[in-house]
Design a protein around this motif. Structure first.
Motif, PDB file in Angstrom:
ATOM      1  N   GLY A  62      34.705  33.333  21.929  1.00 19.21           N
ATOM      2  CA  GLY A  62      33.874  33.276  23.204  1.00 19.21           C
ATOM      3  C   GLY A  62      34.341  33.587  24.447  1.00 19.21           C
ATOM      4  N   PHE A  63      35.809  34.128  24.508  1.00 17.74           N
ATOM      5  CA  PHE A  63      36.186  34.542  25.804  1.00 17.74           C
ATOM      6  C   PHE A  63      36.253  35.762  26.026  1.00 17.74           C
ATOM      7  N   ARG A  64      36.475  36.177  27.446  1.00 12.40           N
ATOM      8  CA  ARG A  64      36.358  37.654  27.723  1.00 12.40           C
ATOM      9  C   ARG A  64      37.463  38.139  28.573  1.00 12.40           C
ATOM     10  N   ILE A  65      37.930  39.128  28.313  1.00 12.52           N
ATOM     11  CA  ILE A  65      39.081  39.736  29.262  1.00 12.52           C
ATOM     12  C   ILE A  65      38.468  41.271  29.437  1.00 12.52           C
ATOM     13  N   LYS A  66      38.454  41.766  30.732  1.00 11.30           N
ATOM     14  CA  LYS A  66      38.316  43.045  31.105  1.00 11.30           C
ATOM     15  C   LYS A  66      39.314  43.373  32.078  1.00 11.30           C
ATOM     16  N   ALA A  67      39.934  44.716  31.875  1.00  7.99           N
ATOM     17  CA  ALA A  67      40.885  45.211  32.353  1.00  7.99           C
ATOM     18  C   ALA A  67      40.636  46.640  32.952  1.00  7.99           C
ATOM     19  N   ALA A  68      41.201  47.023  34.151  1.00  8.41           N
ATOM     20  CA  ALA A  68      40.871  48.463  34.321  1.00  8.41           C
ATOM     21  C   ALA A  68      42.207  49.232  33.851  1.00  8.41           C
ATOM     22  N   GLY A  69      43.030  48.514  33.383  1.00 12.36           N
ATOM     23  CA  GLY A  69      44.542  49.212  32.888  1.00 12.36           C
ATOM     24  C   GLY A  69      44.427  48.746  31.545  1.00 12.36           C
ATOM     25  N   ASP A  70      45.617  48.283  30.881  1.00  7.13           N
ATOM     26  CA  ASP A  70      45.695  47.983  29.429  1.00  7.13           C
ATOM     27  C   ASP A  70      45.493  46.635  29.062  1.00  7.13           C
ATOM     28  N   ILE A  71      45.411  46.268  27.991  1.00 11.47           N
ATOM     29  CA  ILE A  71      45.366  44.878  27.373  1.00 11.47           C
ATOM     30  C   ILE A  71      46.353  44.729  26.226  1.00 11.47           C
ATOM     31  N   ARG A  72      47.351  43.644  26.502  1.00 13.35           N
ATOM     32  CA  ARG A  72      48.255  43.724  25.627  1.00 13.35           C
ATOM     33  C   ARG A  72      48.220  42.380  24.948  1.00 13.35           C
ATOM     34  N   ILE A  73      48.039  41.909  23.868  1.00 15.94           N
ATOM     35  CA  ILE A  73      48.139  40.653  23.055  1.00 15.94           C
ATOM     36  C   ILE A  73      49.224  40.377  22.319  1.00 15.94           C
ATOM     37  N   THR A  74      50.223  39.394  22.337  1.00 12.08           N
ATOM     38  CA  THR A  74      51.337  39.290  21.661  1.00 12.08           C
ATOM     39  C   THR A  74      50.819  38.339  20.358  1.00 12.08           C
ATOM     40  N   GLY A  75      49.654  37.782  20.631  1.00 10.75           N
ATOM     41  CA  GLY A  75      49.148  36.750  19.506  1.00 10.75           C
ATOM     42  C   GLY A  75      47.934  37.556  18.646  1.00 10.75           C
ATOM     43  N   GLY A  76      47.091  37.008  18.207  1.00 13.22           N
ATOM     44  CA  GLY A  76      45.782  37.301  17.635  1.00 13.22           C
ATOM     45  C   GLY A  76      44.404  37.152  18.696  1.00 13.22           C
TER      46      GLY A  76
END
Length: 464
Positions: free
Chosen positions: A218-232
């Motif tokens: 249900g949450f949102r991430i928007k990035a003009a660069g990269d997105i890095r997630i260490t989890g899932g």
């Protein structure tokens, strides 16, 4: 008569006040206002004299035998205001508040508002201190006022100050942050030390986002660069103009989506919707997911399994194992950019709808034409006939345009010589391989095989 004997004059230490007091009651009858003025002048009291007070003293001097009377008041100096730095971004640490929608409902996911700045954007400006206003003592002497203290920029990283030292600008796209000793910085990376949940809320950042945890549904991430997630990542929405890297995989439950302008990398994908401008790289498995890549989809790690769902790539799909012994339907499509294939499907549906509408218009016009021949066409029917003719003309033009676009896309499907599907291990029955406009269904399990288009048909080869 000299009033110096009858009246005592005193001046405060700061020279801001002057007082008179009756010293000799026997001489009270000789006191006049003019005499008091001369007495004050003789004692160097020349500013801020209170005429009403002098008049009152002259009329009733006996009232001031024991109590001195204030007869002159100086003007205190006014200190200048200190200068300050006007930060154009709110840098205060406040408790996050959820967003209230127009209908009165509250969205607890909309908590975070990042201080995004673009390269060259003004982020702070200096407001100059003001000069102090001098005061005046009752003795007529000016009292110096203290000027305001000038503020100075505290320059951090990735910011620049103009030659006049009045304005501060961002050097890069990033997050405006105040660090130790009040330094202003612009950082290209925004980090979340934990999960993206109701404590953090949705994120919209002009640079790169790093999440040292999980992203919940249900949450949102928007990035003009990269997105890095260490989890899932659960059923969330991730959108990056750069690449997206997810260490612990995607378990979406057919909710949300992951979209990257460049690449998407993940350990596994399950019931996920993934779109990449270039490549999708998965080390373990892709299960019952919808995956699209402009260039290639690679899933050939130690497990390298693709089962169920639809996998589309512009040029290449590589996997270790596709499908399973239970013949789970799995679609592999290469040879055309996924967005073109999607457009083609939409065009075909739209063409069908337009043709149905034209058919209805044709039938209605036929009936109206028959009424016109019989002379029974009423004015309102004539107006309807005009509208239907206009609709038919517009629909015919629209249909022709859509058919031209379909032809363009289908022509591009022919140029697919490099498109290929490579299976390092086993591909099971239930798998469908599509290259351009050609389709091949796998009936029997086959090991180590590559599918490529040759001579108008999909061929199998083990030479890769």
């Amino acid at each position: 008569m000299n009033l110096g004997t009858a009246v005592a004059v005193s001046v405060s230490e700061d020279r801001m006040s002057a007082f008179i007091q009756l010293a000799e009651p026997d001489l009270a009858q000789s006191i006049t206002k003019a005499g008091l003025v001369e007495l004050l002048r003789a004692n160097r009291v020349v500013y801020g004299i209170k005429d009403e007070a002098l008049a009152a003293f002259a009329i009733q001097p006996l009232n001031y035998v024991t109590t001195p009377l204030l007869v002159a008041q100086g003007m205190a100096p006014i200190a200048g205001e200190d200068g300050y730095i006007d930060n154009l971004f709110s840098l205060e640490s406040k408790a996050a508040k959820p967003k209230e929608n127009e209908d009165g409902t509250v969205d607890y996911r909309e908590l975070l508002k990042l201080n995004n700045a673009s390269k060259g954007q003004l982020i702070a400006q200096r407001v100059l201190a003001t000069k102090g206003t001098p005061g005046m003592a009752v003795t007529g002497e000016a009292i110096i006022a203290k000027d305001g203290k000038e503020a100075r920029f505290k320059q951090g990283k990735n910011v620049v100050i103009d030659a006049e030292k009045m304005k501060m600008y961002a050097v890069i796209d990033g997050l405006v942050t105040q660090t130790e000793k009040g330094k202003l910085n612009v950082f290209p990376v925004y980090e979340v030390n934990g999960d993206v949940d109701y404590h953090i809320g949705n994120i919209d950042f002009i640079g790169t986002v790093v999440v040292r945890g999980n992203v919940l549904s249900g949450f949102r991430i928007k990035a003009a660069g990269d997105i890095r997630i260490t989890g899932g990542v659960e059923g969330a929405e991730l959108e990056a103009e750069g690449s997206i890297d997810i260490a612990s995989g995607i378990f979406a439950g057919n909710k949300g989506h992951v979209k990257a302008g460049v690449d998407v990398k993940s350990s596994f994908m399950q019931e996920a919707n993934v779109f990449a401008g270039q490549n999708v790289v998965v080390s373990q498995s892709i299960l019952h997911s919808n995956v699209r890549a402009g260039n290639s989809v690679i899933c050939k790690g130690s497990k390298g399994l693709i089962v169920g769902g639809s996998i589309q790539a512009g040029e290449m799909i590589q996997a270790r194992t596709v499908g399973n012994p239970m013949s789970t339907a799995t679609s592999l499509e290469v040879g055309v950019a996924p967005e073109l294939r999607s457009e083609l499907q939409q065009l075909r549906a739209a063409i069908k709808q337009v043709m149905e509408n034209l058919d209805k218009s044709e039938k209605a016009l036929y009936l109206l034409d028959q009424m016109a021949l019989a002379g029974t066409l009423t004015p309102d029917k004539m107006e309807l006939r005009t509208k239907l003719l206009s609709t038919k003309r517009t629909g015919t033009e629209e249909l022709a345009g859509m058919k031209d676009r379909v032809w363009e896309i289908e022509s591009s499907l022919e140029d697919i010589e490099r498109a290929k599907v490579e299976i390092i291990g086993t591909v099971y029955s239930g798998t469908k391989v599509v290259i351009g406009r050609y389709t091949r269904f796998i009936k029997d399990a086959t090991t180590r095989v590559a599918f490529q288009l040759q001579g108008g048909e999909i061929t199998l080869s083990s030479n890769f």
